[in-house]
Design a protein around this motif. Structure first.
Motif, PDB file in Angstrom:
ATOM      1  N   ASP A 241     -37.418  17.146  47.648  1.00  0.00           N
ATOM      2  CA  ASP A 241     -37.862  17.946  48.790  1.00  0.00           C
ATOM      3  C   ASP A 241     -36.649  18.686  49.347  1.00  0.00           C
ATOM      4  O   ASP A 241     -35.571  18.103  49.526  1.00  0.00           O
ATOM      5  CB  ASP A 241     -38.482  17.067  49.872  1.00  0.00           C
ATOM      6  CG  ASP A 241     -39.046  17.887  51.015  1.00  0.00           C
ATOM      7  OD1 ASP A 241     -40.188  18.351  50.895  1.00  0.00           O
ATOM      8  OD2 ASP A 241     -38.340  18.062  52.032  1.00  0.00           O
ATOM      9  N   GLU A 285     -41.535  21.265  47.470  1.00  0.00           N
ATOM     10  CA  GLU A 285     -41.441  19.973  46.790  1.00  0.00           C
ATOM     11  C   GLU A 285     -41.497  20.171  45.275  1.00  0.00           C
ATOM     12  O   GLU A 285     -42.314  20.945  44.765  1.00  0.00           O
ATOM     13  CB  GLU A 285     -42.578  19.048  47.232  1.00  0.00           C
ATOM     14  CG  GLU A 285     -42.507  18.678  48.707  1.00  0.00           C
ATOM     15  CD  GLU A 285     -43.719  17.871  49.161  1.00  0.00           C
ATOM     16  OE1 GLU A 285     -43.591  17.090  50.114  1.00  0.00           O
ATOM     17  OE2 GLU A 285     -44.801  18.040  48.568  1.00  0.00           O
ATOM     18  N   ASP A 343     -42.271   9.650  46.853  1.00  0.00           N
ATOM     19  CA  ASP A 343     -42.287  10.383  48.116  1.00  0.00           C
ATOM     20  C   ASP A 343     -41.728   9.518  49.252  1.00  0.00           C
ATOM     21  O   ASP A 343     -40.965   9.989  50.106  1.00  0.00           O
ATOM     22  CB  ASP A 343     -43.716  10.832  48.413  1.00  0.00           C
ATOM     23  CG  ASP A 343     -43.794  11.790  49.584  1.00  0.00           C
ATOM     24  OD1 ASP A 343     -42.868  12.593  49.752  1.00  0.00           O
ATOM     25  OD2 ASP A 343     -44.779  11.734  50.335  1.00  0.00           O
TER      26      ASP A 343
END
Length: 629
Positions: A241, A285, A343
């Protein structure tokens, strides 16, 4: 065949007639018997010959046994020999002219044909013709079938297969119409193939960066998982990210942001190994799949190469990358779990200071589950009205009079009770809910200011905390302006900002603060002394109040801390700012602050944050000289 028979018969009869006219003697035919017999014997067509004299007497018959002549009325004249009567009539007649002296007379010659032979010959010939016709017809149809198959059926079959499968292009056709169809199909399928390739590219690749998109990523993950299950191998995914990308979009525009994303895609291609897979997951992302690694040092090596690439990019764009790493199968056995855990690890990397990478652990998962639970409580509170404002008094040190308050947000869930502020505020900021929650706080504070108008509480100034996320929202000023045009509301509203909100793009920040001031709203710098504010920035920033952090106030009796607090108070007076000491809990602290010239204080010495009715009751006592009621 019939014509040949007719011509053969005519020729023989003419020869016979000519011979008879030359050689026959009156009443004597002995000299021509041999010739007549040979004529019948050597001919397959002539069966018999009868010669009658002028008196009707039979003077010659090939068949010696038949000495009588039956008058034949159906005999045709020799001149009438035709194809038609050759098969029907077995008798032909001609006359031989003789002379007695000068008087002519005539012999009749009857020529009998073998109808049976003729008919059998014609029948054989008919069958032969039928056979020839049949063979010819068969050969014709075979040839026709070959031509049809070679030049029509086979090309049509090839065209059909080409139309169905569009794989092998047919060769050139001889027939113009079919060749036209073949050429049209080639042109059409060529265009369709290009369109299919384009559609496939659009469906599997990101149009901006040229990387694979999320759909391709999920298919690739499914394939890699199945392969790893068969081979009992591991693979890793890096969830990447971009840090500060939203700020870039907001300040430099989306076109510049698109260029940054394209450069990021190029850098990722350069950093990964040849058999690695990279895709744009969405927004800012990206996901990298690392198959077939021997140990975690390979993963670290790739992650560090990516960091080095981003280091060169950040020199021009200020963009860095945070990476979360999950490994199959220990961190998940399906694509969604692996992506979720990567994530989670990525957000942990951001918490550690950004531009870092972090491996997933189970403890991180528990933290995220708690965060998700708090997010659900926040959404529920916005929907069902479970937020409340508590009010902590601001007290004038010299008089002990309550002159204002700080509106503090509380989340009170019907089932789980009061949720700690430090728990839900950080979750709200990370999830983006802080903007909606912050708007609720502002609207509720203005509503309360409106409710106090014309009451003993109308001079109270209400301070609200605005998070850095909400302050940097591009629509923040527009939103504040749209709330109300009543200057009274604005004059009684104070916005508190922390030093962390002011550490980047100072010129833009000063512009925003001046716009807030133009609305009549006052500004307070919260927790001063704990951040990175410089005196030069402090001089430029149009704050009305400095709030001294409780960490300095609680140990204000210490000589060093006292000097620091006194310095803050003196600076604020030079800059024309009011000072508020936070976390005052003892009379001794209050005395020290009063000696140094501090204006206001907040703390448990007066009261903790109170519900509305309790705050109003405390205010009506006119002072806060005693501890909490």
């Amino acid at each position: 065949m019939v014509v040949l028979l007719r011509e053969n018969l005519q020729a023989r009869v003419l020869v016979l007639k000519h011979f008879l006219e030359k050689n026959i003697q009156i009443d004597n035919i002995n000299n021509i018997v041999t010739f007549l017999d040979n004529t019948v014997v050597t001919s397959d067509i002539i069966k018999d010959i009868h010669i009658l004299d002028d008196k009707g007497k039979l003077i010659y018959a090939t068949d010696r046994a038949s000495r009588l002549h039956t008058n034949q009325t159906h005999c045709s004249n020799m001149a009438q020999i035709s194809v038609a009567n050759l098969q029907k009539n077995g008798c032909f007649l001609f006359f031989v002219r003789l002379y007695r002296g000068l008087d002519p007379y005539y012999y009749k010659v009857y020529v009998y044909t073998d109808l049976k032979y003729i008919n059998s010959l014609l029948t054989q010939q008919k069958y032969k013709y039928i056979l020839y016709f049949t063979l010819f017809t068969l050969l014709f149809f075979l040839f026709f079938w070959y031509v049809l198959n070679r030049y029509i059926a086979k090309p049509l079959k090839e065209l059909r297969q080409y139309a169905y499968y569009s794989t092998k292009e047919p060769d050139l056709f001889k027939i113009t119409e079919l060749e036209s169809i073949r050429y049209s199909l080639m042109i059409t399928f060529g265009r369709l193939k290009r369109e299919q390739e384009e559609l496939y590219k659009l469906s599997t690749q990101d149009s901006l960066c040229g990387l694979y998109n999320r759909l391709s990523l999920m298919e690739k993950l499914k394939w890699v998982i199945e392969k790893s299950q068969r081979d009992h191998s591991e693979f890793a995914i890096l969830f990447i990210d971009l840090d500060n990308f939203k700020h870039i979009n907001d300040t430099k525009g989306h076109d510049f942001g698109d260029v940054v994303l394209q450069k990021v895609a190029s850098l990722l291609f350069e950093a990964i190994r040849q058999n690695d897979f990279v895709a744009r997951f969405g927004g800012d992302e990206f996901v990298v799949i690392l198959p077939d690694f021997k140990d975690e040092t390979v993963i670290i090596d790739v992650a560090q190469r990516i960091q080095k690439k981003f280091a060169s990019l950040s020199e021009h764009t200020m963009v860095t990358a945070s990476m979360g790493i999950a490994i199959y199968p220990k961190d998940g056995r399906d694509a969604s779990t692996l992506l979720k855990n990567a994530d989670i690890a990525m957000y942990k990397a951001k918490e550690l200071g950004k531009s870092k990478y972090h491996f997933f652990t189970e403890s991180l998962n528990k933290i995220i589950e708690e965060h998700l639970h708090v997010q659900r409580l926040l959404r529920k509170a916005l929907k069902e009205g479970n937020f409340q404002l508590y009010y902590q008094p601001k007290v004038e040190i010299t008089s002990g009079k309550i002159v204002g308050c700080e509106a503090l947000l509380r989340l009170i869930d019907p089932k789980e009770g009061s949720i700690p502020t430090e728990t839900f505020i950080s979750v709200a900021e990370k999830s983006g809910l802080i903007i909606e929650i912050g708007r609720w706080v502002i609207e509720e504070a203005i509503r309360q200011i409106e409710a106090w108008k014309g009451t003993p509480f109308e001079d109270i100034q209400v301070s609200i905390n605005v998070s850095a996320v909400q302050f940097h929202d591009r629509q923040f000023i527009e939103y504040l302006t749209s709330l109300t045009a009543d200057r009274h509301h604005h004059a009684k509203l104070d916005i508190e900002l922390t030093e962390s909100s002011l550490i980047s793009d100072i010129e833009s920040i000063i512009t925003t603060l001046n716009q807030i001031k133009a609305l009549g709203i006052t500004l307070s710098l919260d927790d001063f002394g704990t951040g990175y504010s410089s005196l030069s920035n402090l001089k430029q920033i149009p704050f009305d109040t400095l709030k001294i952090d409780r960490s300095f106030v609680e140990d204000v009796t210490n000589t060093q801390n006292r000097s620091f607090v006194e310095m803050i108070i003196n600076i604020s007076k030079i800059l024309g700012m009011e000072t508020v000491a936070e976390g005052v809990e003892t009379e001794e602290q209050l005395t020290q602050l009063q000696e140094m010239g501090c204006d206001l204080y907040q703390g448990f010495l007066c009261a903790k944050p109170l519900p509305l009715q309790s705050f109003e009751a405390l205010f009506l006592t006119k002072s806060c000289s005693e501890k909490e009621l």
